[in-house]
Each structure stands twice: as C-alpha cells, then as structure tokens.
Scaffold this motif. Sequence first.
Motif, PDB file in Angstrom:
ATOM      1  N   GLY A 182      50.886  66.899   2.188  1.00 39.10           N
ATOM      2  CA  GLY A 182      50.542  66.576   0.811  1.00 39.10           C
ATOM      3  C   GLY A 182      50.536  65.085   0.531  1.00 39.10           C
ATOM      4  N   ASN A 183      50.689  64.734  -0.742  1.00 36.11           N
ATOM      5  CA  ASN A 183      50.600  63.341  -1.161  1.00 36.11           C
ATOM      6  C   ASN A 183      51.876  62.574  -0.829  1.00 36.11           C
ATOM      7  N   GLY A 184      51.715  61.274  -0.594  1.00 37.00           N
ATOM      8  CA  GLY A 184      52.859  60.418  -0.303  1.00 37.00           C
ATOM      9  C   GLY A 184      52.555  59.476   0.838  1.00 37.00           C
ATOM     10  N   THR A 185      53.589  58.839   1.345  1.00 40.02           N
ATOM     11  CA  THR A 185      53.435  57.856   2.419  1.00 40.02           C
ATOM     12  C   THR A 185      53.641  58.495   3.788  1.00 40.02           C
ATOM     13  N   TYR A 186      52.682  58.280   4.678  1.00 41.02           N
ATOM     14  CA  TYR A 186      52.739  58.787   6.042  1.00 41.02           C
ATOM     15  C   TYR A 186      52.917  57.617   7.007  1.00 41.02           C
ATOM     16  N   LEU A 187      53.773  57.819   8.001  1.00 43.61           N
ATOM     17  CA  LEU A 187      53.910  56.854   9.083  1.00 43.61           C
ATOM     18  C   LEU A 187      53.085  57.359  10.262  1.00 43.61           C
ATOM     19  N   ILE A 188      52.096  56.564  10.684  1.00 42.82           N
ATOM     20  CA  ILE A 188      51.230  56.929  11.804  1.00 42.82           C
ATOM     21  C   ILE A 188      51.574  56.037  12.984  1.00 42.82           C
ATOM     22  N   SER A 228      59.588  58.688  28.437  1.00 45.18           N
ATOM     23  CA  SER A 228      59.735  57.487  27.611  1.00 45.18           C
ATOM     24  C   SER A 228      58.375  56.981  27.127  1.00 45.18           C
ATOM     25  N   TYR A 229      58.330  56.650  25.842  1.00 45.22           N
ATOM     26  CA  TYR A 229      57.110  56.136  25.226  1.00 45.22           C
ATOM     27  C   TYR A 229      57.432  54.880  24.425  1.00 45.22           C
ATOM     28  N   VAL A 230      56.444  53.993  24.333  1.00 46.97           N
ATOM     29  CA  VAL A 230      56.574  52.820  23.470  1.00 46.97           C
ATOM     30  C   VAL A 230      55.467  52.882  22.425  1.00 46.97           C
ATOM     31  N   VAL A 231      55.745  52.353  21.253  1.00 44.19           N
ATOM     32  CA  VAL A 231      54.774  52.351  20.170  1.00 44.19           C
ATOM     33  C   VAL A 231      53.777  51.214  20.401  1.00 44.19           C
ATOM     34  N   SER A 232      52.493  51.565  20.498  1.00 41.76           N
ATOM     35  CA  SER A 232      51.468  50.542  20.698  1.00 41.76           C
ATOM     36  C   SER A 232      50.769  50.178  19.390  1.00 41.76           C
ATOM     37  N   LEU A 233      50.825  51.082  18.409  1.00 40.03           N
ATOM     38  CA  LEU A 233      50.246  50.799  17.097  1.00 40.03           C
ATOM     39  C   LEU A 233      50.965  51.654  16.066  1.00 40.03           C
ATOM     40  N   THR A 234      51.342  51.042  14.955  1.00 32.62           N
ATOM     41  CA  THR A 234      52.017  51.798  13.889  1.00 32.62           C
ATOM     42  C   THR A 234      51.591  51.260  12.537  1.00 32.62           C
ATOM     43  N   HIS A 235      51.488  52.183  11.573  1.00 38.26           N
ATOM     44  CA  HIS A 235      51.139  51.736  10.226  1.00 38.26           C
ATOM     45  C   HIS A 235      51.485  52.830   9.220  1.00 38.26           C
ATOM     46  N   ASP A 236      51.879  52.405   8.019  1.00 36.55           N
ATOM     47  CA  ASP A 236      52.072  53.323   6.912  1.00 36.55           C
ATOM     48  C   ASP A 236      50.749  53.511   6.174  1.00 36.55           C
ATOM     49  N   VAL A 237      50.502  54.740   5.751  1.00 42.86           N
ATOM     50  CA  VAL A 237      49.297  55.048   4.985  1.00 42.86           C
ATOM     51  C   VAL A 237      49.709  55.780   3.715  1.00 42.86           C
ATOM     52  N   ASP A 238      49.332  55.228   2.564  1.00 48.32           N
ATOM     53  CA  ASP A 238      49.612  55.890   1.291  1.00 48.32           C
ATOM     54  C   ASP A 238      48.497  56.896   1.014  1.00 48.32           C
ATOM     55  N   VAL A 239      48.878  58.150   0.853  1.00 50.81           N
ATOM     56  CA  VAL A 239      47.912  59.239   0.776  1.00 50.81           C
ATOM     57  C   VAL A 239      47.919  59.894  -0.598  1.00 50.81           C
ATOM     58  N   GLN A 240      46.730  60.042  -1.158  1.00 48.31           N
ATOM     59  CA  GLN A 240      46.520  60.817  -2.383  1.00 48.31           C
ATOM     60  C   GLN A 240      45.334  61.742  -2.114  1.00 48.31           C
ATOM     61  N   ILE A 241      45.610  63.006  -1.847  1.00 54.04           N
ATOM     62  CA  ILE A 241      44.568  63.947  -1.462  1.00 54.04           C
ATOM     63  C   ILE A 241      43.890  64.509  -2.711  1.00 54.04           C
ATOM     64  N   GLU A 242      42.564  64.498  -2.718  1.00 52.79           N
ATOM     65  CA  GLU A 242      41.798  64.932  -3.884  1.00 52.79           C
ATOM     66  C   GLU A 242      42.033  66.397  -4.230  1.00 52.79           C
ATOM     67  N   ASN A 243      42.224  67.207  -3.205  1.00 44.74           N
ATOM     68  CA  ASN A 243      42.358  68.646  -3.386  1.00 44.74           C
ATOM     69  C   ASN A 243      43.358  69.151  -2.357  1.00 44.74           C
ATOM     70  N   GLU A 244      44.374  69.854  -2.779  1.00 44.32           N
ATOM     71  CA  GLU A 244      45.447  70.267  -1.874  1.00 44.32           C
ATOM     72  C   GLU A 244      44.956  71.132  -0.710  1.00 44.32           C
ATOM     73  N   PHE A 245      43.776  71.750  -0.860  1.00 47.76           N
ATOM     74  CA  PHE A 245      43.279  72.649   0.174  1.00 47.76           C
ATOM     75  C   PHE A 245      42.511  71.927   1.278  1.00 47.76           C
ATOM     76  N   LEU A 246      42.116  70.689   1.046  1.00 44.75           N
ATOM     77  CA  LEU A 246      41.240  69.999   1.989  1.00 44.75           C
ATOM     78  C   LEU A 246      41.795  69.905   3.417  1.00 44.75           C
ATOM     79  N   PRO A 247      43.108  69.614   3.609  1.00 42.21           N
ATOM     80  CA  PRO A 247      43.594  69.567   4.996  1.00 42.21           C
ATOM     81  C   PRO A 247      43.404  70.878   5.742  1.00 42.21           C
ATOM     82  N   PHE A 248      43.242  71.981   5.012  1.00 41.04           N
ATOM     83  CA  PHE A 248      43.145  73.300   5.635  1.00 41.04           C
ATOM     84  C   PHE A 248      41.741  73.888   5.510  1.00 41.04           C
ATOM     85  N   LEU A 249      40.774  72.996   5.246  1.00 34.73           N
ATOM     86  CA  LEU A 249      39.361  73.356   5.274  1.00 34.73           C
ATOM     87  C   LEU A 249      38.601  72.552   6.330  1.00 34.73           C
ATOM     88  N   TYR A 250      39.036  71.309   6.552  1.00 37.17           N
ATOM     89  CA  TYR A 250      38.403  70.489   7.583  1.00 37.17           C
ATOM     90  C   TYR A 250      38.815  70.958   8.981  1.00 37.17           C
TER      91      TYR A 250
END
Length: 307
Positions: free
Chosen positions: A112-118, A128-150
């Motif tokens: 759902g909506n909120g901040t995601y760490l990618i 063992s893994y190292v982080v090669s790229l990281t970023h926070d993404v602020d998410v506001q989804i237009e429709n709650e169903f969209l993640p489960f339609l794409y």
Amino acid sequence: MKYSARLALALCFMCCTLLWGCSGKKSSEVDHSGPPRDNTPQVLTPSADGTVVFDNDYASIDASNQSQGYIMVSYSGSCEKVKVQITGPDQNTYTYLLTARNEYTTFPLSSGNGTYLIQVMENVGGDSYVVSLTHDVDVQIENEFLPFLYPNQYVDFHADSQAVAKGSELAANTWSDLEVVQNIYNFVIKNISYDTEKATSVSYGYIPNVDDTLTSGTGICFDYAALMAAMLRSQNIPTKLEVGYSGDTYHAWISTYIDETGWVDNIIEFDGHDWQIMDPTLAASNDSESVKKYVGDGSHYVVKYSY
C-alpha cells in the motif's frame, strides 16, 4: 522463495490452487436477463518511463509508475547472483532473485501507500550480499487494486499470453466476476496435474511460467496460483498470489476480489450461500470432504507475502 525437496513435495500436495468449490451463486440464482459481462482481456502493461530513476553503473530503479503499484529494476553488472529487496511501510521485506540482465523486471508494491526501501544486492560469496544500489521511494497508489492487476515477476503475462486467451474463453457467457472465478477455478483443478517430480527438484528462486503450466498441464502450487492469478487479472479481477504456511509447509494460493464480497482471503469457497475457507491445490488432488476437513476454519493458513 526457498523450496527444499520435502517442503516442495508437501507443498504441492497441499496447495491445489485456490478456489475449491468456489461455485459462486448457483446458475439459477444469477440474473441472466441482461447481456453477459465483457470478456475482452484487459491486460495492463508495466513500463519503465524514465521520469523517476535512481541508478549507478550497476543497476537502475525506475519508479516512474509507483502510483500504479509497481517499480521496475534492471541490473547491468557482472555479478551472477543478484537480489532485489523491497521493504514496505509495514516493514515486511520481500526478497527476489533478479535473473534478467540489461532489461527491466516488474515488482509489485504490495504494502500500500507509504515509504518503500528498494535495494539491489550483489552476492560476494556464499550467502553474503552487499548493497550495490539503494533508495527510498515515497508511494501513493492511485487505486489499491492496481498492484494485483498488473503482471509482475511471479505473475507474468502479456496480451499475447496463452493464459490470457484461455481466461477470456473461460469468461465467455458469464454474467458476474464470481462466475468467471468459478469457471477458471474449475478449469485449473480439472486440467492441471500436480508435478511430483518437479516438486522434488525445483530450486531456490523458481519463477512460474503461466503458459508453460497451461501447455504442459502440470505444475506445483506456485504454478497453480500464478496461472489462476494471471487469468483473473487479465479479466480485470484483482487477484493476489499469496505465499505463506499451511501448517508447517510452505505453500502458495490466491485471494481474489469480488465486488459483492470484498477480498476473498484464506483460500475460500462459496457454496451458493456462504463463504468458506478452501484450498485449490488440495482440491485438484483430493476429494472435497477431505479438503474441507483439513482447511477447517483457516487457522492452518498463515499469509507471509502477497504478490
């Protein structure tokens, strides 16, 4: 998702898709006076538009369409084993293997909506893994169903997929989403057989191929759930591929959204009057009374991830 041979074997006997007995309203109770619902496939297509991108020399995170409920990740480095970790606002962390190179892969924003760490992570030996790229993404989804339609990495389909065409065929001459769910469910449990050999040999990072499952007529729990999810999503019926535990066994099933009812969670069936817990993979391999007895009130099932 990690499947040991024993877990995978138990899993596939326990997860025969998901809508066992999801019979919906009985045909005599459904209003067929008007025209049937439109069964034309409605396939949403993810895209990396390049308007919001976080990248370096090794990887790229395209968040241009976060409002649609997904992000896309591409890796162009030389590491053989790469993972993507997505931690949502609920602090639940989803870990994926990123197998494609120099092309984008779609991942859902399931929390759902909120901040995601990618995070894109490279293997440096063993576990063992190292982080090669990281970023926070602020998410506001237009429709709650969209993640489960794409479509996404685990529920992967497109307009030309055989699964989409079959879903449209099964949705013909129906008057409600519930009837579509019923038809697709019944088709899958009757025509897809559990693949015991595959269950004992499937490796870590396995990704379902819905058209392969449809063509071969065989699969494991993950395949059952992904195929049903693809068919239903392409009919504009929001569907979650859910992964968690059935007792002590790692298992996959689906939950789907019906306008009159809301989210049908925890592996459900509709007997014409009441919704009850159900398990489709079980339904494909066992008689209905045995499945009902095991499923019971749903306490055997614990959802861990929704894709």
